[in-house]
Design a protein around this motif. Sequence first.
Motif, PDB file in Angstrom:
ATOM      1  N   UNK A   1       0.831  -1.207   0.000  1.00  0.00           N
ATOM      2  CA  UNK A   1       0.000   0.000   0.000  1.00  0.00           C
ATOM      3  C   UNK A   1       0.866   1.257   0.000  1.00  0.00           C
ATOM      4  N   UNK A   2       1.984   1.225   0.724  1.00  0.00           N
ATOM      5  CA  UNK A   2       2.894   2.380   0.735  1.00  0.00           C
ATOM      6  C   UNK A   2       3.481   2.602  -0.654  1.00  0.00           C
ATOM      7  N   UNK A   3       3.903   1.518  -1.303  1.00  0.00           N
ATOM      8  CA  UNK A   3       4.477   1.646  -2.645  1.00  0.00           C
ATOM      9  C   UNK A   3       3.433   2.137  -3.647  1.00  0.00           C
ATOM     10  N   UNK A   4       2.200   1.672  -3.509  1.00  0.00           N
ATOM     11  CA  UNK A   4       1.134   2.135  -4.400  1.00  0.00           C
ATOM     12  C   UNK A   4       0.881   3.626  -4.210  1.00  0.00           C
ATOM     13  N   UNK A   5       0.895   4.087  -2.950  1.00  0.00           N
ATOM     14  CA  UNK A   5       0.689   5.514  -2.678  1.00  0.00           C
ATOM     15  C   UNK A   5       1.783   6.349  -3.319  1.00  0.00           C
ATOM     16  N   UNK A   6       3.034   5.895  -3.189  1.00  0.00           N
ATOM     17  CA  UNK A   6       4.157   6.636  -3.775  1.00  0.00           C
ATOM     18  C   UNK A   6       4.023   6.713  -5.288  1.00  0.00           C
ATOM     19  N   UNK A   7       3.659   5.585  -5.904  1.00  0.00           N
ATOM     20  CA  UNK A   7       3.507   5.544  -7.361  1.00  0.00           C
ATOM     21  C   UNK A   7       2.377   6.470  -7.805  1.00  0.00           C
ATOM     22  N   UNK A   8       1.309   6.485  -7.034  1.00  0.00           N
ATOM     23  CA  UNK A   8       0.166   7.325  -7.362  1.00  0.00           C
ATOM     24  C   UNK A   8       0.543   8.801  -7.293  1.00  0.00           C
ATOM     25  N   UNK A   9       1.306   9.182  -6.253  1.00  0.00           N
ATOM     26  CA  UNK A   9       1.739  10.575  -6.123  1.00  0.00           C
ATOM     27  C   UNK A   9       2.675  10.967  -7.256  1.00  0.00           C
ATOM     28  N   UNK A  10       3.597  10.086  -7.614  1.00  0.00           N
ATOM     29  CA  UNK A  10       4.539  10.368  -8.696  1.00  0.00           C
ATOM     30  C   UNK A  10       3.795  10.514 -10.022  1.00  0.00           C
ATOM     31  N   UNK A  11       2.808   9.678 -10.238  1.00  0.00           N
ATOM     32  CA  UNK A  11       2.017   9.731 -11.466  1.00  0.00           C
ATOM     33  C   UNK A  11       1.199  11.016 -11.519  1.00  0.00           C
ATOM     34  N   UNK A  12       0.687  11.444 -10.384  1.00  0.00           N
ATOM     35  CA  UNK A  12      -0.114  12.669 -10.337  1.00  0.00           C
ATOM     36  C   UNK A  12       0.734  13.893 -10.658  1.00  0.00           C
ATOM     37  N   UNK A  13       1.999  13.877 -10.258  1.00  0.00           N
ATOM     38  CA  UNK A  13       2.877  15.007 -10.544  1.00  0.00           C
ATOM     39  C   UNK A  13       3.191  15.113 -12.033  1.00  0.00           C
ATOM     40  N   UNK A  14       3.159  13.993 -12.745  1.00  0.00           N
ATOM     41  CA  UNK A  14       3.448  14.008 -14.175  1.00  0.00           C
ATOM     42  C   UNK A  14       2.331  14.674 -14.972  1.00  0.00           C
TER      43      UNK A  14
END
Length: 61
Positions: free
Chosen positions: A24-37
């Motif tokens: 879940x932590x890794x998914x959150x990080x990926x989601x935040x990184x994707x949102x910044x793009x």
Amino acid sequence: MCTTNDQIAASGSLLMNRKKKINSILKKRAKKANAKLHVSAKPRYISKDERARQEQQEAEQ
């Protein structure tokens, strides 16, 4: 030292909980990184005060 089925089941669920938490932590990080793009096409908010100043400057020129 005897291990009962309850202790084995508890240790197994702890491992699953740990995996779930890490995932879940890794998914959150990926989601935040994707949102910044993906930058929003929405224009930046300009306050009434700032708009009034801009209009005043344009009127002076």
